[in-house]
Design an enzyme around this catalytic site. Structure first.
Site, PDB file in Angstrom:
ATOM      1  N   TRP A 195       0.839  -1.199   0.000  1.00 41.55           N
ATOM      2  CA  TRP A 195       0.000   0.000   0.000  1.00 41.55           C
ATOM      3  C   TRP A 195       0.874   1.249   0.000  1.00 41.55           C
ATOM      4  O   TRP A 195       0.672   2.184  -0.749  1.00 41.55           O
ATOM      5  CB  TRP A 195      -0.905  -0.014   1.233  1.00 41.55           C
ATOM      6  CG  TRP A 195      -1.656   1.244   1.445  1.00 41.55           C
ATOM      7  CD1 TRP A 195      -2.774   1.656   0.779  1.00 41.55           C
ATOM      8  CD2 TRP A 195      -1.348   2.276   2.373  1.00 41.55           C
ATOM      9  NE1 TRP A 195      -3.185   2.879   1.228  1.00 41.55           N
ATOM     10  CE2 TRP A 195      -2.320   3.289   2.214  1.00 41.55           C
ATOM     11  CE3 TRP A 195      -0.352   2.454   3.326  1.00 41.55           C
ATOM     12  CZ2 TRP A 195      -2.317   4.455   2.963  1.00 41.55           C
ATOM     13  CZ3 TRP A 195      -0.349   3.608   4.076  1.00 41.55           C
ATOM     14  CH2 TRP A 195      -1.320   4.590   3.889  1.00 41.55           C
ATOM     15  N   TYR A 196       1.911   1.187   0.848  1.00 44.34           N
ATOM     16  CA  TYR A 196       2.819   2.321   0.976  1.00 44.34           C
ATOM     17  C   TYR A 196       3.518   2.597  -0.352  1.00 44.34           C
ATOM     18  O   TYR A 196       3.598   3.732  -0.819  1.00 44.34           O
ATOM     19  CB  TYR A 196       3.846   1.996   2.059  1.00 44.34           C
ATOM     20  CG  TYR A 196       4.844   3.077   2.318  1.00 44.34           C
ATOM     21  CD1 TYR A 196       4.440   4.264   2.913  1.00 44.34           C
ATOM     22  CD2 TYR A 196       6.175   2.912   1.977  1.00 44.34           C
ATOM     23  CE1 TYR A 196       5.356   5.260   3.162  1.00 44.34           C
ATOM     24  CE2 TYR A 196       7.097   3.905   2.216  1.00 44.34           C
ATOM     25  CZ  TYR A 196       6.690   5.079   2.816  1.00 44.34           C
ATOM     26  OH  TYR A 196       7.591   6.070   3.044  1.00 44.34           O
TER      27      TYR A 196
ATOM     28  N   GLN B  99       3.280   5.894  -2.884  1.00 42.87           N
ATOM     29  CA  GLN B  99       4.479   6.634  -3.302  1.00 42.87           C
ATOM     30  C   GLN B  99       4.514   6.811  -4.808  1.00 42.87           C
ATOM     31  O   GLN B  99       4.857   7.851  -5.328  1.00 42.87           O
ATOM     32  CB  GLN B  99       5.725   5.846  -2.887  1.00 42.87           C
ATOM     33  CG  GLN B  99       5.995   5.909  -1.410  1.00 42.87           C
ATOM     34  CD  GLN B  99       6.741   7.157  -1.053  1.00 42.87           C
ATOM     35  OE1 GLN B  99       7.708   7.485  -1.695  1.00 42.87           O
ATOM     36  NE2 GLN B  99       6.278   7.863  -0.068  1.00 42.87           N
TER      37      GLN B  99
ATOM     38  N   GLU C 258      28.137  49.929 -33.763  1.00 40.81           N
ATOM     39  CA  GLU C 258      26.998  50.484 -33.041  1.00 40.81           C
ATOM     40  C   GLU C 258      26.801  51.965 -33.369  1.00 40.81           C
ATOM     41  O   GLU C 258      25.672  52.435 -33.483  1.00 40.81           O
ATOM     42  CB  GLU C 258      27.158  50.297 -31.527  1.00 40.81           C
ATOM     43  CG  GLU C 258      27.227  48.842 -31.062  1.00 40.81           C
ATOM     44  CD  GLU C 258      26.053  47.998 -31.541  1.00 40.81           C
ATOM     45  OE1 GLU C 258      24.944  48.534 -31.715  1.00 40.81           O
ATOM     46  OE2 GLU C 258      26.257  46.786 -31.759  1.00 40.81           O
TER      47      GLU C 258
ATOM     48  N   HIS D 123      24.739  52.216 -36.497  1.00 42.13           N
ATOM     49  CA  HIS D 123      23.301  52.080 -36.252  1.00 42.13           C
ATOM     50  C   HIS D 123      22.733  53.382 -35.677  1.00 42.13           C
ATOM     51  O   HIS D 123      21.713  53.891 -36.138  1.00 42.13           O
ATOM     52  CB  HIS D 123      23.032  50.994 -35.195  1.00 42.13           C
ATOM     53  CG  HIS D 123      23.207  49.584 -35.686  1.00 42.13           C
ATOM     54  ND1 HIS D 123      22.643  49.122 -36.843  1.00 42.13           N
ATOM     55  CD2 HIS D 123      23.866  48.521 -35.142  1.00 42.13           C
ATOM     56  CE1 HIS D 123      22.952  47.841 -36.997  1.00 42.13           C
ATOM     57  NE2 HIS D 123      23.707  47.449 -35.975  1.00 42.13           N
TER      58      HIS D 123
END
Ligand code: ADP
Ligand code: MG
Ligand code: ZN
Length: 638
Positions: free
Chosen positions: A145-146, A150, A444, A447
């Site tokens: 069950w455990y 899990q 840059e 630009h």
């Protein structure tokens, strides 16, 4: 721009415990201990009485020292005159008198002994018989069950593959509750969704008057605009359970599972009605069927079919509303959009300036700010940011402040975070050598210069040669206002600005680096869209040649996207012409203002980052008038 990874609500899961082997070892140890304990007790019980041979009992009867004997099954308990007890065993088949008769006991002596035959079902008997069987069996069951528990909680979904896997946010879950108050902006969307909220709250009102309530609501919008958030807010406002699953989860892991997950999801939701089913990123399953492009995916189609079947199969008065979200409404299967399915469509736009301020305020609620913070300024500087970007920005600012051990977030933190969200983190460690630094500075500057001279380009806010993300340097241009539409003149100027870096490098160094490759990609795409999508080439006319092309990728075969080779070469020619015109324009600007270019680049090499004011000072010193807001506003729209 980075869209933050979406945060999904999760029902609490059992935390990942120790590994399965550790668990088995523990279970085994417990088992060994228990059985050891059991045999100890058993021995103890037997040890309190002395066990003797049956012949001893017989001779003790002859000696007259036994008062009574009780028989229980095969075991015999003799009580002596001194009240001591001794046990013995007889043969199973023979009765006690039979057994004793073989020992020549004088009959008077035998008659004096009181013999009782006790029931075999004594408590002790059952205890002794059952415990050795039951204890291990119970232990085994417990361990099983455990382990299954899990597995359900943890990653091993193998054991629950037919189940829907939807996450549920229940209306009483205060911590996860989201309401319209948490969603800033998106006014139209909220108005539409209020109707849905109203229906979920008072379904009677609508049903009595015979209104047909939409079964499906499709939220559409760019990533990070708050679709998931809005869907949760609807559930929060209406106070109904919210089942949420994402499209990709339907198709996960096992073939044939998607469809059964859909079935399960709808069943669960109907039981919880009124409720909302939310399918996030529905394009993962909802793409046009039967295309064969990208591999015919039967699994996905079956899942989609099941969604269609389920949506047809429930009546409006079942009080379940299906919501879905996508950022690709164009690839959705038309069957999904048919009336009676996702017939309500809510478009969520990127936030405008006012909305951005509101969103920032929502995310500012839980954070301490310094007195200098002005969110309206941040909102102004973040056109194109989505709600998720803004949330991310706020978080980055808080991290910056915390890293510098301050208890309040300052305006400066917010400003720095804008660039971080937009361009990625600065990479100061990525040091350029002297030559690279110079090339980047001129690139840059190219630009920035072209952007400052051309009338329809966005003004420059900042130039930097500190690398960020993948770029060596960057020029930050921001429009004065949010724009919903862009014109041909703006596009043409944008292309020229993108070429500025390439031209400056070539002009100054007589060579070109790979640093310009991204610029070229962007501007070529832009030019191609102008010609093939927006009808912005006079020669090709107002025809959207590329209209079908996008669809062709995801669905309806290749039809519609194709043009003849002759037309294709004309299109290519137009793209080339646009780019070469822009090149001429930009080159002219850079050669006429060569002195300004040099001044900007030299300053950049020196200080690495130029803010708007410092940059405009250089422009003015070189006879260029910086752009003002009014100039842009009065420029006629092309
Ligand atoms: P989508 O599903 O459209 O991709 P999400 O709803 O997941 O976007 O939004 C991601 C995050 O961005 C949200 O969790 C929220 O923090 C923030 N966000 C997005 N839009 C808004 C908004 N209009 N108001 C407040 N926060 C928002
Ligand atoms: Mg989402
Ligand atoms: Zn560039």
């Amino acid at each position: 721009m980075t869209a933050r990874k979406e945060k999904q609500p999760k029902t609490p899961k059992i935390p990942d415990g120790p590994g399965i082997w550790t668990q088995l070892a523990v279970a085994f140890a417990v088992f060994v201990l228990l059985s050891a304990g059991y045999s100890f007790i058993r021995e103890y019980i037997s040890a309190e009485k002395q066990t003797v041979a049956i012949s001893q009992i017989a001779s003790d009867i002859t000696a007259g020292s036994i008062e009574s004997i009780s028989v229980q099954g095969d075991s015999i308990t003799a009580v002596y005159t001194d009240k001591s007890e001794k046990t013995s065993r007889k043969e199973s088949e023979a009765s006690l008198t039979e057994t004793l008769s073989k020992f020549d006991i004088p009959s008077a002596r035998l008659a004096a002994v009181k013999i009782t035959v006790a029931d075999e079902g004594g408590l002790r008997f059952w205890f002794l018989t059952l415990v050795p069987i039951l204890v291990p069996a119970l232990l085994l069951l417990g361990v099983l069950w455990y382990l299954t528990r899990q597995m359900k909680g943890g990653g091993m979904q193998a054991f629950s593959f037919g189940r829907s896997m939807a996450r549920l946010i229940s209306p009483d879950d205060g911590a996860q509750k989201v309401t319209f108050k948490d969603v800033a902006g998106a006014k139209e969307a909220k108005v539409e969704l209020l109707e849905i909220v109203d229906f979920l709250k008072n379904p009677k009102k609508f049903i009595q008057i015979g209104a047909r309530i939409p079964k499906g609501v499709l939220l559409m919008g760019a990533p990070g605009t708050g679709k998931t958030l809005l869907a949760r807010a609807v559930a929060g406002e209406a106070g109904v359970p919210f089942f949420s699953i994402s499209g990709s989860e339907f198709v996960e892991m096992f073939v044939g599972v998607g469809a059964s997950r859909v079935r399960d999801l709808f069943q669960t939701a109907k039981k919880a009605a009124p409720a909302i089913i939310f399918m996030d990123e529905i394009d993962a399953v909802g793409r046009v069927r039967g295309s064969g492009v990208g591999g015919g995916n039967d699994e996905r189609e079956q899942t989609l079919n099941q969604i269609l079947v389920e949506m047809d199969g429930f009546e409006p008065n079942e009080k379940v509303i299906v919501m879905a979200a996508t950022n690709r409404p164009d690839v959705l299967d038309p069957a999904l959009l048919r009336p009676g399915r996702f017939d309500r469509r809510v478009m969520i736009d990127l936030p405008d300036r006012k909305d951005r301020e509101d969103i920032l305020e929502v995310h500012a609620r839980t954070k301490p700010f310094g007195p200098d913070v002005k969110l309206s300024v941040i909102a102004e500087r973040t056109p194109g940011f989505s709600g998720a970007d803004l949330a991310n920005l706020m978080n980055e600012a808080a991290i910056l402040a915390a890293r510098e051990d301050r208890t309040e977030i300052a305006q400066y933190d917010l400003i720095r975070s804008i660039e971080k969200v937009m361009l990625g983190p600065e990479r100061r460690s990525h040091v350029l050598n002297v030559k690279e630094k110079e090339i980047t500075a001129y690139h840059e500057a190219g630009h920035a210069l072209v952007a400052s001279v051309l009338p329809y380009a966005d003004p420059v806010h900042k130039i930097s040669i500190i690398s960020r993300g993948r770029a060596a340097g960057y020029t930050l241009k921001l429009p004065f206002e949010d724009r919903k539409m862009q014109s041909r003149k703006e596009f043409l100027d944008d292309i020229a600005v993108s070429l500025g870096g390439y031209i400056a490098e070539n002009l100054v160094f007589g060579d070109i680096t790979t640093g310009a490759s991204n610029d070229l990609q962007v501007l070529t795409n832009l030019a191609r869209n102008m010609v093939e999508r927006y009808g912005m080439s006079d020669k090709m006319g107002p025809i959207a040649f590329a209209a079908g092309a996008q669809r062709a990728m995801f669905g309806e075969g290749v039809e519609g996207g194709e043009v003849s080779q002759e037309v294709q070469s004309q299109l290519d020619g137009e793209v080339k012409r646009i780019i070469l015109d822009a090149h001429k324009k930009a080159e002219h600007i850079i050669t006429t203002h060569r002195k300004a270019l040099n001044a900007i680049a030299e300053k950049l090499v020196e200080v690495e980052t130029l803010e708007r004011d410092a940059f405009e000072d250089i422009l003015i010193a070189n006879g260029i008038t910086p752009k003002k807001k009014e100039d842009i506003e009065h420029a006629p729209l092309a």
